[in-house]
Design an enzyme around this catalytic site. Structure first.
Site, PDB file in Angstrom:
ATOM      1  N   HIS A  70     -13.544  -1.293  -0.684  1.00 53.75           N
ATOM      2  CA  HIS A  70     -12.481  -0.948   0.261  1.00 53.75           C
ATOM      3  C   HIS A  70     -12.696  -1.645   1.610  1.00 53.75           C
ATOM      4  O   HIS A  70     -12.431  -1.088   2.675  1.00 53.75           O
ATOM      5  CB  HIS A  70     -12.406   0.573   0.467  1.00 53.75           C
ATOM      6  CG  HIS A  70     -11.021   1.091   0.680  1.00 53.75           C
ATOM      7  ND1 HIS A  70     -10.268   1.629  -0.322  1.00 53.75           N
ATOM      8  CD2 HIS A  70     -10.240   1.152   1.785  1.00 53.75           C
ATOM      9  CE1 HIS A  70      -9.095   2.022   0.144  1.00 53.75           C
ATOM     10  NE2 HIS A  70      -9.048   1.716   1.426  1.00 53.75           N
ATOM     11  N   TYR A 120      -2.313   5.603  -4.215  1.00 52.31           N
ATOM     12  CA  TYR A 120      -3.220   6.724  -4.011  1.00 52.31           C
ATOM     13  C   TYR A 120      -2.628   7.922  -4.739  1.00 52.31           C
ATOM     14  O   TYR A 120      -1.436   8.216  -4.590  1.00 52.31           O
ATOM     15  CB  TYR A 120      -3.344   7.076  -2.527  1.00 52.31           C
ATOM     16  CG  TYR A 120      -4.086   6.079  -1.680  1.00 52.31           C
ATOM     17  CD1 TYR A 120      -5.429   5.788  -1.932  1.00 52.31           C
ATOM     18  CD2 TYR A 120      -3.468   5.443  -0.616  1.00 52.31           C
ATOM     19  CE1 TYR A 120      -6.125   4.891  -1.144  1.00 52.31           C
ATOM     20  CE2 TYR A 120      -4.154   4.541   0.180  1.00 52.31           C
ATOM     21  CZ  TYR A 120      -5.473   4.262  -0.098  1.00 52.31           C
ATOM     22  OH  TYR A 120      -6.160   3.368   0.691  1.00 52.31           O
ATOM     23  N   SER A 131       0.821  -1.207   0.000  1.00 52.17           N
ATOM     24  CA  SER A 131       0.000   0.000   0.000  1.00 52.17           C
ATOM     25  C   SER A 131       0.856   1.259   0.000  1.00 52.17           C
ATOM     26  O   SER A 131       1.964   1.275   0.544  1.00 52.17           O
ATOM     27  CB  SER A 131      -0.901   0.003   1.242  1.00 52.17           C
ATOM     28  OG  SER A 131      -1.528   1.256   1.418  1.00 52.17           O
ATOM     29  N   LYS A 157      -8.610  -0.072  -8.807  1.00 52.61           N
ATOM     30  CA  LYS A 157      -9.178  -0.683  -7.601  1.00 52.61           C
ATOM     31  C   LYS A 157     -10.275   0.218  -7.014  1.00 52.61           C
ATOM     32  O   LYS A 157     -10.067   1.412  -6.855  1.00 52.61           O
ATOM     33  CB  LYS A 157      -8.084  -0.902  -6.557  1.00 52.61           C
ATOM     34  CG  LYS A 157      -8.553  -1.589  -5.282  1.00 52.61           C
ATOM     35  CD  LYS A 157      -7.362  -1.858  -4.360  1.00 52.61           C
ATOM     36  CE  LYS A 157      -7.798  -2.619  -3.112  1.00 52.61           C
ATOM     37  NZ  LYS A 157      -8.631  -1.809  -2.226  1.00 52.61           N
ATOM     38  N   THR A 184      -6.079   3.390  -7.187  1.00 51.35           N
ATOM     39  CA  THR A 184      -7.240   3.323  -6.295  1.00 51.35           C
ATOM     40  C   THR A 184      -8.140   4.534  -6.476  1.00 51.35           C
ATOM     41  O   THR A 184      -7.679   5.669  -6.440  1.00 51.35           O
ATOM     42  CB  THR A 184      -6.776   3.203  -4.839  1.00 51.35           C
ATOM     43  OG1 THR A 184      -5.999   1.997  -4.719  1.00 51.35           O
ATOM     44  CG2 THR A 184      -7.955   3.116  -3.892  1.00 51.35           C
TER      45      THR A 184
END
Length: 416
Positions: free
Chosen positions: A300, A160, A136, A276, A186
């Site tokens: 999520h 992100y 992540s 995602k 994402t």
């Protein structure tokens, strides 16, 4: 009448089997765990409430998470008969490479807070098992250290897009240089969801020593010993570390991201690109037309918009519309290998597990993650054998019926 006799001592002793006591308490606990829920219970005992609740909880009333798990429980399987399933093939091809199992490890933030081995344990376990590991943007282990923990396996990176675009672009470049083969863009986090458990616990990064946390630590001294005697807990990709989870997410995320940002990342990234957080058929079609390599149906883990669509419910319609154009991955709510098999039967190419991985990590570090992977792998193979299919490719919608509890209300058009 049943004849009775006095048992001979030798016959009684034949039945008595005492297990040798083991000093490996972690190993004993993990051996006794038979399900992910068992790992969850161990994790809850061994982890401070704030850290455990961060993993276990979801947004607002946690309706999305409950519905996602219920959806998998509301599955009816339809097995065949008289098929040789001595050997079953669980391998799949996903995003241009192999996976020994039809599931991989999903991206999770703040992972070293759950247990100090963190992402290194997840990546190492994934590498040994031959499945992908996803790091992540909010990970607590660097891109380079994850590569070192899993040098020969498949590493993916979840991105992100932040307010400061240069940070995101730098992460994309680092992941490419480190040999990560797939990027997950994402799209379901314009702002942080309302993580009420975190707010009630006063959860922050790093955790603060208050009267409440000290009392909570008394029965879990090993967690605090690990926390205080290992490298400082920091985000490996962000320079700002202090604050509540919501504050950190809102400072990093950007509600203005759009298709131009996706196009920019597509041009930068040399590997496979998946999006995602897809939650409607219409968006799946748009993204397929855009030319992404894959979509991840996900809400999520119920941690963003509560009462969002259940990915498993959405799956058949998405597979029908774009299954031939993009690869489809499902996450949210998967707690058993049977959940994985059901998803594959209804059109998913792959699945991902997040909480299940973290429950294993909290229960026993690297060995707990190994146990979780072994557990799900055994469940996948056993479910396939009981369905009497020899390979993942043989699974199809005829093997599964979704027994829906939540049916949409028919909308009536106003009369003119």
């Amino acid at each position: 009448m049943v004849q009775r006799q006095v048992p001979k001592p030798s016959e009684i002793f034949e039945l008595v089997k005492f297990r040798k006591p083991s000093l490996d308490l972690t190993g004993s606990r993990l051996e006794q765990a038979q399900t992910v829920e068992d790992l969850r219970r161990i994790a809850k005992r061994r982890t401070p409430s704030a850290a455990f609740d961060y993993t276990d909880g979801a947004a607002d009333g946690e309706v999305s998470l409950a519905r996602a798990r219920q959806a998998f429980q509301n599955v009816e399987f339809h097995p065949g008969v008289l098929t040789d399933v001595t050997n079953v093939d669980t391998t799949v091809e996903i995003f241009g490479g192999p996976s020994a199992q039809p599931f991989g490890i999903a991206p999770t933030g703040f992972t070293r807070l759950m247990q100090t081995e963190g992402e290194s344990a997840g990546a190492g376990a994934a590498g040994v098992a031959g499945i992908p590991f996803t790091l992540s943007t909010l990970g607590t282990t660097s891109i380079e250290d994850v590569r070192a923990a899993n040098p020969d396996g498949r590493n993916w990176f979840q991105l992100y897009v932040m307010r400061d675009r240069s940070i995101s672009y730098g992460l994309v470049e680092r992941a490419a240089e480190a040999g990560f083969d797939t990027l997950m863009f994402t799209v379901d986090t314009p702002v942080a969801g309302a993580r009420l458990r975190d707010k009630r616990n006063g959860f922050s990064i790093p955790p603060q020593l208050t009267a409440r946390t000290v009392l909570d630590a008394i029965p879990r001294p090993w967690w605090w010993w690990d926390f205080l005697t290992t490298p400082k807990l920091e985000f490996a990709s962000l320079s700002t570390t202090g604050g509540t989870v919501g504050e950190l997410l809102n400072s990093a995320m950007d509600p203005s991201i759009d298709f131009d940002d996706l196009r920019e990342i597509r041009e930068m990234w040399p590997g496979k690109l998946a999006v995602k957080g897809v939650q409607t058929v219409a968006d799946a079609v748009k993204l397929a037309e855009f030319g992404v390599d894959g979509i991840i149906l996900s809400n999520h883990g119920g941690r963003q918009l509560d009462r969002a669509p259940v990915p498993f419910h959405l799956l058949p319609d998405v597979a029908r519309e774009v299954g031939g154009d993009v690869e489809i991955v499902v996450d949210t709510g998967i707690m058993n290998g049977a959940d994985v098999v059901a998803s594959l039967a209804l059109g998913a190419d792959f699945t991902m597990v997040g909480r299940a991985y973290l429950y294993g990590l909290m229960a026993g570090g690297r060995r707990g993650v190994d146990r979780m992977i072994d557990m799900l792998s055994e469940q996948v193979a056993r479910t396939m054998r009981l369905l009497q299919v020899g390979s993942v490719a043989e699974l199809n919608p005829d093997h599964v019926t979704q027994l829906r509890e939540l049916l949409p209300v028919e909308r009536r058009r106003p009369q003119s």
